[in-house]
Design a protein around this motif. Structure first.
Motif, mmCIF file in Angstrom:
data_model
loop_
_atom_site.group_PDB
_atom_site.id
_atom_site.type_symbol
_atom_site.label_atom_id
_atom_site.label_comp_id
_atom_site.label_asym_id
_atom_site.label_seq_id
_atom_site.Cartn_x
_atom_site.Cartn_y
_atom_site.Cartn_z
ATOM 1 N N ASP A 168 5.576 -18.190 -5.488
ATOM 2 C CA ASP A 168 4.575 -19.254 -5.487
ATOM 3 C C ASP A 168 4.986 -20.409 -6.397
ATOM 4 O O ASP A 168 4.676 -21.565 -6.122
ATOM 5 C CB ASP A 168 3.219 -18.693 -5.900
ATOM 6 C CG ASP A 168 2.067 -19.582 -5.491
ATOM 7 O OD1 ASP A 168 2.282 -20.485 -4.656
ATOM 8 O OD2 ASP A 168 0.951 -19.373 -5.994
ATOM 9 N N HIS A 200 0.189 -19.864 -1.493
ATOM 10 C CA HIS A 200 0.025 -18.514 -2.029
ATOM 11 C C HIS A 200 0.021 -17.481 -0.899
ATOM 12 O O HIS A 200 0.564 -16.387 -1.059
ATOM 13 C CB HIS A 200 -1.254 -18.408 -2.860
ATOM 14 C CG HIS A 200 -1.322 -17.149 -3.657
ATOM 15 N ND1 HIS A 200 -0.564 -16.945 -4.780
ATOM 16 C CD2 HIS A 200 -2.043 -16.006 -3.480
ATOM 17 C CE1 HIS A 200 -0.816 -15.742 -5.266
ATOM 18 N NE2 HIS A 200 -1.710 -15.151 -4.483
ATOM 19 N N ASP A 234 4.099 -14.319 -7.754
ATOM 20 C CA ASP A 234 3.985 -15.466 -8.667
ATOM 21 C C ASP A 234 5.289 -16.253 -8.746
ATOM 22 O O ASP A 234 5.281 -17.481 -8.829
ATOM 23 C CB ASP A 234 3.563 -14.996 -10.057
ATOM 24 C CG ASP A 234 2.158 -14.428 -10.068
ATOM 25 O OD1 ASP A 234 1.352 -14.831 -9.202
ATOM 26 O OD2 ASP A 234 1.867 -13.575 -10.930
#
Length: 191
Positions: free
Chosen positions: A38, A55, A35
């Motif tokens: 990303d 991603h 995360d």
């Protein structure tokens, strides 16, 4: 008619509840580093890195199978931020070398309108919808939306698209890096 509407509503509600249950039951938590990576990536999902979207690249970087320099539209600044998150750059020793990445200005696509035939191939391939135009009409590029991913250049049959340095405007203008002073270099050598 009312029975058909009721049956379709019941079917939609039942399938929606089943999908909601399956989403909660089979949910897989992504590692927090994915995360974080990303969030740094541009998020345009252009595919210039060779992975299916940002991603996918973030997952590959977290596994260690993709270098931090894979995002070419992001450039050197994104690579440096990614290296800090992935912790590949350490203060003294090994790690990733960004010496091969030149400090370049952002590049965007440019369409030579006299060569454009209006085939819409570039329009369909652009991941950020930066190309505007219609079938059999001249296309143009919105420079603020273009990431310079080369997707449109590859499919243009007339080779009417090239990459150029992004023109500076008041919104994204910045000072050029100053040249080092020669007097300061001499005093450092003397010391």
């Amino acid at each position: 008619m009312i029975e058909a509407v009721g049956a379709m509503s019941a079917l939609g509600l039942g399938l929606g509840l089943m999908l909601g249950f399956a989403a909660r039951r089979f949910h897989v938590e992504a590692p927090p580093v994915v995360d974080a990576i990303d969030a740094i990536l541009p998020g345009t999902n252009c595919g210039a890195c060779g992975y299916p979207g940002c991603h996918g690249l973030a997952e590959a970087m977290a596994e260690g199978s993709a270098p931090v320099t894979a995002c070419t539209p992001g450039g050197r600044d994104v690579a440096l931020a990614l290296a800090e998150v992935v912790q590949e750059i350490d203060c003294g020793g090994g790690g990733v070398s960004l010496a091969g990445m030149a400090e370049t200005e952002p590049m965007v696509a440019f369409i030579f309108e006299d060569h454009c035939t209006g085939c819409t191939k570039c329009f369909k391939r652009c991941p950020t919808d930066a190309i505007i135009g219609a079938n059999r009409q001249i296309h143009t590029v919105i420079t603020d939306a273009c990431t310079g991913c080369d997707a449109c250049i590859e499919v243009c049959p007339t080779e009417a698209i090239v990459k150029r340095v992004k023109p500076k405007s008041l919104r994204q203008w910045y000072w050029d890096k100053p040249e080092p002073r020669r007097d300061a270099a001499r005093t450092e050598q003397a010391a």
